[in-house]
Design a protein around this motif. Structure first.
Motif, PDB file in Angstrom:
ATOM      1  N   ALA A 172      -8.180 -13.668   3.220  1.00  0.00           N
ATOM      2  CA  ALA A 172      -6.407 -12.932   3.054  1.00  0.00           C
ATOM      3  C   ALA A 172      -5.930 -12.461   2.551  1.00  0.00           C
ATOM      4  O   ALA A 172      -5.397 -11.357   2.612  1.00  0.00           O
ATOM      5  CB  ALA A 172      -5.930 -14.348   3.805  1.00  0.00           C
ATOM      6  N   GLY A 173      -6.381 -13.353   1.279  1.00  0.00           N
ATOM      7  CA  GLY A 173      -5.151 -12.222   0.126  1.00  0.00           C
ATOM      8  C   GLY A 173      -5.942 -10.611  -0.667  1.00  0.00           C
ATOM      9  O   GLY A 173      -5.557  -9.773  -0.164  1.00  0.00           O
ATOM     10  N   LYS A 174      -7.867 -10.448  -0.708  1.00  0.00           N
ATOM     11  CA  LYS A 174      -7.847  -9.346  -0.159  1.00  0.00           C
ATOM     12  C   LYS A 174      -7.703  -8.590   0.802  1.00  0.00           C
ATOM     13  O   LYS A 174      -7.715  -7.489   0.913  1.00  0.00           O
ATOM     14  CB  LYS A 174      -9.587  -9.735  -0.231  1.00  0.00           C
ATOM     15  CG  LYS A 174     -10.671  -8.255  -0.639  1.00  0.00           C
ATOM     16  CD  LYS A 174     -11.597  -9.173  -1.025  1.00  0.00           C
ATOM     17  CE  LYS A 174     -12.941  -7.945  -0.468  1.00  0.00           C
ATOM     18  NZ  LYS A 174     -14.603  -7.664  -1.975  1.00  0.00           N
ATOM     19  N   ALA A 175      -8.156  -9.599   2.058  1.00  0.00           N
ATOM     20  CA  ALA A 175      -7.057  -8.042   3.171  1.00  0.00           C
ATOM     21  C   ALA A 175      -5.725  -7.866   3.141  1.00  0.00           C
ATOM     22  O   ALA A 175      -5.718  -6.402   3.381  1.00  0.00           O
ATOM     23  CB  ALA A 175      -7.569  -8.926   4.207  1.00  0.00           C
ATOM     24  N   ALA A 176      -5.737  -8.069   2.953  1.00  0.00           N
ATOM     25  CA  ALA A 176      -3.715  -8.393   2.871  1.00  0.00           C
ATOM     26  C   ALA A 176      -3.749  -6.973   1.868  1.00  0.00           C
ATOM     27  O   ALA A 176      -2.667  -6.257   2.185  1.00  0.00           O
ATOM     28  CB  ALA A 176      -3.132  -8.843   2.026  1.00  0.00           C
ATOM     29  N   MET A 177      -4.746  -7.354   0.325  1.00  0.00           N
ATOM     30  CA  MET A 177      -4.156  -5.637  -0.289  1.00  0.00           C
ATOM     31  C   MET A 177      -4.817  -4.900   0.467  1.00  0.00           C
ATOM     32  O   MET A 177      -4.200  -3.141  -0.026  1.00  0.00           O
ATOM     33  CB  MET A 177      -5.038  -6.383  -1.790  1.00  0.00           C
ATOM     34  CG  MET A 177      -4.252  -5.254  -3.095  1.00  0.00           C
ATOM     35  SD  MET A 177      -3.141  -5.571  -3.019  1.00  0.00           S
ATOM     36  CE  MET A 177      -3.179  -4.244  -4.233  1.00  0.00           C
ATOM     37  N   SER A 178      -6.091  -5.229   0.811  1.00  0.00           N
ATOM     38  CA  SER A 178      -6.975  -3.397   1.298  1.00  0.00           C
ATOM     39  C   SER A 178      -5.778  -2.747   2.022  1.00  0.00           C
ATOM     40  O   SER A 178      -5.641  -1.581   2.502  1.00  0.00           O
ATOM     41  CB  SER A 178      -7.628  -3.808   2.499  1.00  0.00           C
ATOM     42  OG  SER A 178      -8.795  -4.689   1.392  1.00  0.00           O
ATOM     43  N   THR A 179      -4.961  -3.639   3.186  1.00  0.00           N
ATOM     44  CA  THR A 179      -4.068  -2.845   4.157  1.00  0.00           C
ATOM     45  C   THR A 179      -2.985  -2.275   3.507  1.00  0.00           C
ATOM     46  O   THR A 179      -2.237  -1.375   3.753  1.00  0.00           O
ATOM     47  CB  THR A 179      -3.836  -4.714   5.492  1.00  0.00           C
ATOM     48  OG1 THR A 179      -4.252  -5.209   5.725  1.00  0.00           O
ATOM     49  CG2 THR A 179      -2.288  -3.661   6.118  1.00  0.00           C
TER      50      THR A 179
END
Length: 181
Positions: free
Chosen positions: A22-29
Protein backbone atom coordinates in the motif's frame (compact mmCIF):
# COMPACT_ATOMS: atom_id res chain seq x y z
CA UNK A 1 -1.15 -24.05 20.37
CA UNK A 2 1.94 -23.96 18.11
CA UNK A 3 -0.15 -24.14 14.96
CA UNK A 4 -2.32 -21.21 16.11
CA UNK A 5 0.79 -19.21 16.93
CA UNK A 6 2.29 -19.91 13.53
CA UNK A 7 -0.92 -18.99 11.75
CA UNK A 8 -1.22 -15.78 13.75
CA UNK A 9 2.39 -14.84 12.98
CA UNK A 10 1.84 -15.65 9.30
CA UNK A 11 -1.24 -13.41 9.23
CA UNK A 12 0.68 -10.58 10.81
CA UNK A 13 3.49 -10.94 8.28
CA UNK A 14 0.94 -10.86 5.45
CA UNK A 15 -0.49 -7.68 6.98
CA UNK A 16 3.01 -6.20 6.99
CA UNK A 17 3.46 -7.21 3.36
CA UNK A 18 0.13 -5.61 2.45
CA UNK A 19 1.07 -2.40 4.25
CA UNK A 20 4.37 -2.23 2.35
CA UNK A 21 2.51 -2.72 -0.93
CA UNK A 22 0.00 0.00 0.00
CA UNK A 23 2.88 2.38 0.76
CA UNK A 24 4.49 1.62 -2.56
CA UNK A 25 1.16 2.18 -4.34
CA UNK A 26 0.65 5.50 -2.54
CA UNK A 27 4.08 6.66 -3.66
CA UNK A 28 3.50 5.50 -7.24
CA UNK A 29 0.21 7.40 -7.34
CA UNK A 30 1.90 10.52 -5.98
CA UNK A 31 4.66 10.29 -8.58
CA UNK A 32 2.09 9.91 -11.36
CA UNK A 33 0.14 12.92 -10.08
CA UNK A 34 3.34 14.94 -9.88
CA UNK A 35 4.17 14.06 -13.50
CA UNK A 36 0.70 15.15 -14.61
CA UNK A 37 1.12 18.46 -12.78
CA UNK A 38 4.51 19.01 -14.43
CA UNK A 39 2.94 18.35 -17.83
CA UNK A 40 0.18 20.84 -17.01
CA UNK A 41 2.85 23.40 -16.09
CA UNK A 42 4.55 22.94 -19.46
CA UNK A 43 1.19 23.39 -21.22
CA UNK A 44 0.54 26.64 -19.34
CA UNK A 45 4.03 27.88 -20.21
CA UNK A 46 3.42 27.10 -23.88
CA UNK A 47 0.07 28.88 -23.78
CA UNK A 48 1.75 31.92 -22.19
CA UNK A 49 4.38 32.03 -24.94
CA UNK A 50 1.65 31.70 -27.56
CA UNK A 51 -0.34 34.53 -25.97
CA UNK A 52 2.72 36.78 -26.10
CA UNK A 53 3.28 35.95 -29.79
CA UNK A 54 -0.39 36.54 -30.61
CA UNK A 55 -0.28 39.86 -28.73
CA UNK A 56 2.72 40.93 -30.79
CA UNK A 57 0.93 39.98 -33.99
CA UNK A 58 -2.17 41.91 -32.89
CA UNK A 59 0.01 44.99 -32.35
CA UNK A 60 1.58 44.64 -35.81
CA UNK A 61 -1.87 44.26 -37.44
CA UNK A 62 -3.07 47.35 -35.57
CA UNK A 63 -0.03 49.34 -36.72
CA UNK A 64 -0.67 48.34 -40.34
CA UNK A 65 -4.34 49.32 -40.16
CA UNK A 66 -3.42 52.58 -38.48
CA UNK A 67 -0.81 53.41 -41.15
CA UNK A 68 -3.46 52.94 -43.83
CA UNK A 69 -5.87 55.15 -41.90
CA UNK A 70 -3.23 57.87 -41.45
CA UNK A 71 -2.30 57.69 -45.13
CA UNK A 72 -5.97 58.09 -46.15
CA UNK A 73 -6.38 61.03 -43.77
CA UNK A 74 -3.25 62.73 -45.18
CA UNK A 75 -4.47 62.11 -48.71
CA UNK A 76 -7.87 63.57 -47.85
CA UNK A 77 -6.21 66.69 -46.42
CA UNK A 78 -4.02 67.13 -49.48
CA UNK A 79 -6.95 66.61 -51.90
CA UNK A 80 -8.83 69.37 -50.13
CA UNK A 81 -5.87 71.66 -50.66
CA UNK A 82 -4.70 71.72 -47.05
CA UNK A 83 -1.07 71.10 -46.16
CA UNK A 84 -1.20 67.91 -44.06
CA UNK A 85 2.22 68.51 -42.48
CA UNK A 86 1.36 71.82 -40.77
CA UNK A 87 -1.16 73.39 -38.41
CA UNK A 88 -4.41 71.68 -37.42
CA UNK A 89 -4.08 68.69 -39.83
CA UNK A 90 -0.68 67.91 -38.32
CA UNK A 91 -2.10 68.18 -34.83
CA UNK A 92 -4.96 65.81 -35.75
CA UNK A 93 -2.55 63.29 -37.28
CA UNK A 94 -0.26 63.53 -34.22
CA UNK A 95 -3.19 63.04 -31.83
CA UNK A 96 -4.27 59.99 -33.83
CA UNK A 97 -0.72 58.62 -33.72
CA UNK A 98 -0.58 59.13 -29.95
CA UNK A 99 -3.91 57.34 -29.50
CA UNK A 100 -2.71 54.52 -31.73
CA UNK A 101 0.46 54.14 -29.67
CA UNK A 102 -1.61 54.01 -26.48
CA UNK A 103 -3.82 51.32 -28.06
CA UNK A 104 -0.78 49.29 -29.08
CA UNK A 105 0.63 49.52 -25.55
CA UNK A 106 -2.74 48.36 -24.20
CA UNK A 107 -2.70 45.37 -26.57
CA UNK A 108 0.83 44.48 -25.48
CA UNK A 109 -0.04 44.92 -21.79
CA UNK A 110 -3.10 42.70 -22.11
CA UNK A 111 -1.02 40.01 -23.80
CA UNK A 112 1.70 40.25 -21.15
CA UNK A 113 -0.89 40.13 -18.36
CA UNK A 114 -2.58 37.06 -19.84
CA UNK A 115 0.81 35.38 -20.32
CA UNK A 116 1.76 36.16 -16.73
CA UNK A 117 -1.50 34.72 -15.48
CA UNK A 118 -0.92 31.54 -17.48
CA UNK A 119 2.62 31.22 -16.17
CA UNK A 120 1.33 31.65 -12.62
CA UNK A 121 -1.13 28.82 -13.20
CA UNK A 122 1.82 26.74 -14.41
CA UNK A 123 3.75 27.51 -11.23
CA UNK A 124 0.68 26.52 -9.19
CA UNK A 125 0.54 23.23 -11.08
CA UNK A 126 4.22 22.55 -10.35
CA UNK A 127 3.73 23.34 -6.67
CA UNK A 128 0.65 21.11 -6.50
CA UNK A 129 2.74 18.32 -8.05
CA UNK A 130 5.43 18.77 -5.42
CA UNK A 131 2.78 18.73 -2.71
CA UNK A 132 1.29 15.51 -4.13
CA UNK A 133 4.75 13.95 -4.02
CA UNK A 134 5.27 15.01 -0.40
CA UNK A 135 1.86 13.64 0.56
CA UNK A 136 2.70 10.36 -1.16
CA UNK A 137 5.96 10.12 0.75
CA UNK A 138 4.13 10.72 4.02
CA UNK A 139 1.54 8.08 3.19
CA UNK A 140 4.29 5.63 2.29
CA UNK A 141 6.06 6.40 5.55
CA UNK A 142 2.82 5.80 7.49
CA UNK A 143 2.27 2.46 5.77
CA UNK A 144 5.89 1.46 6.35
CA UNK A 145 5.54 2.24 10.06
CA UNK A 146 2.36 0.13 10.24
CA UNK A 147 4.15 -2.67 8.37
CA UNK A 148 7.06 -2.53 10.83
CA UNK A 149 4.55 -2.74 13.70
CA UNK A 150 2.93 -5.81 12.13
CA UNK A 151 6.37 -7.41 11.69
CA UNK A 152 7.20 -6.76 15.32
CA UNK A 153 3.83 -8.18 16.38
CA UNK A 154 4.55 -11.31 14.32
CA UNK A 155 7.97 -11.69 15.92
CA UNK A 156 6.44 -11.18 19.36
CA UNK A 157 3.80 -13.82 18.64
CA UNK A 158 6.46 -16.28 17.51
CA UNK A 159 8.64 -15.63 20.55
CA UNK A 160 5.68 -15.95 22.90
CA UNK A 161 4.55 -19.15 21.21
CA UNK A 162 8.09 -20.52 21.26
CA UNK A 163 8.42 -19.77 24.95
CA UNK A 164 5.07 -21.48 25.66
CA UNK A 165 6.14 -24.58 23.76
CA UNK A 166 9.57 -24.57 25.38
CA UNK A 167 8.19 -24.13 28.90
CA UNK A 168 5.72 -26.96 28.35
CA UNK A 169 8.43 -29.30 27.08
CA UNK A 170 9.79 -31.81 29.60
CA UNK A 171 13.39 -31.19 30.68
CA UNK A 172 13.35 -27.67 29.31
CA UNK A 173 14.83 -26.22 32.42
CA UNK A 174 12.17 -23.55 32.49
CA UNK A 175 10.14 -25.18 35.19
CA UNK A 176 7.75 -26.76 32.77
CA UNK A 177 7.16 -30.49 32.77
CA UNK A 178 8.84 -32.80 35.29
CA UNK A 179 12.49 -32.85 35.87
CA UNK A 180 14.21 -36.15 36.31
CA UNK A 181 16.85 -36.23 38.71
Amino acid sequence: MAVGTAISAYGQMQTAKGMKAAGKAAMSTAQYNQQIRERNKRVFDQEAALRERVGGQEAVRFYKKFEKLQARAGTAYRKSGVLAGTGTPLQVLMASANEAEADVQTIKLAAATDAGRLREQGVNQRLAGQLALLEGRQQQLGYNIKARGAQLAAASTLVKGGYQVWSAWPDSGAGGGQQIG
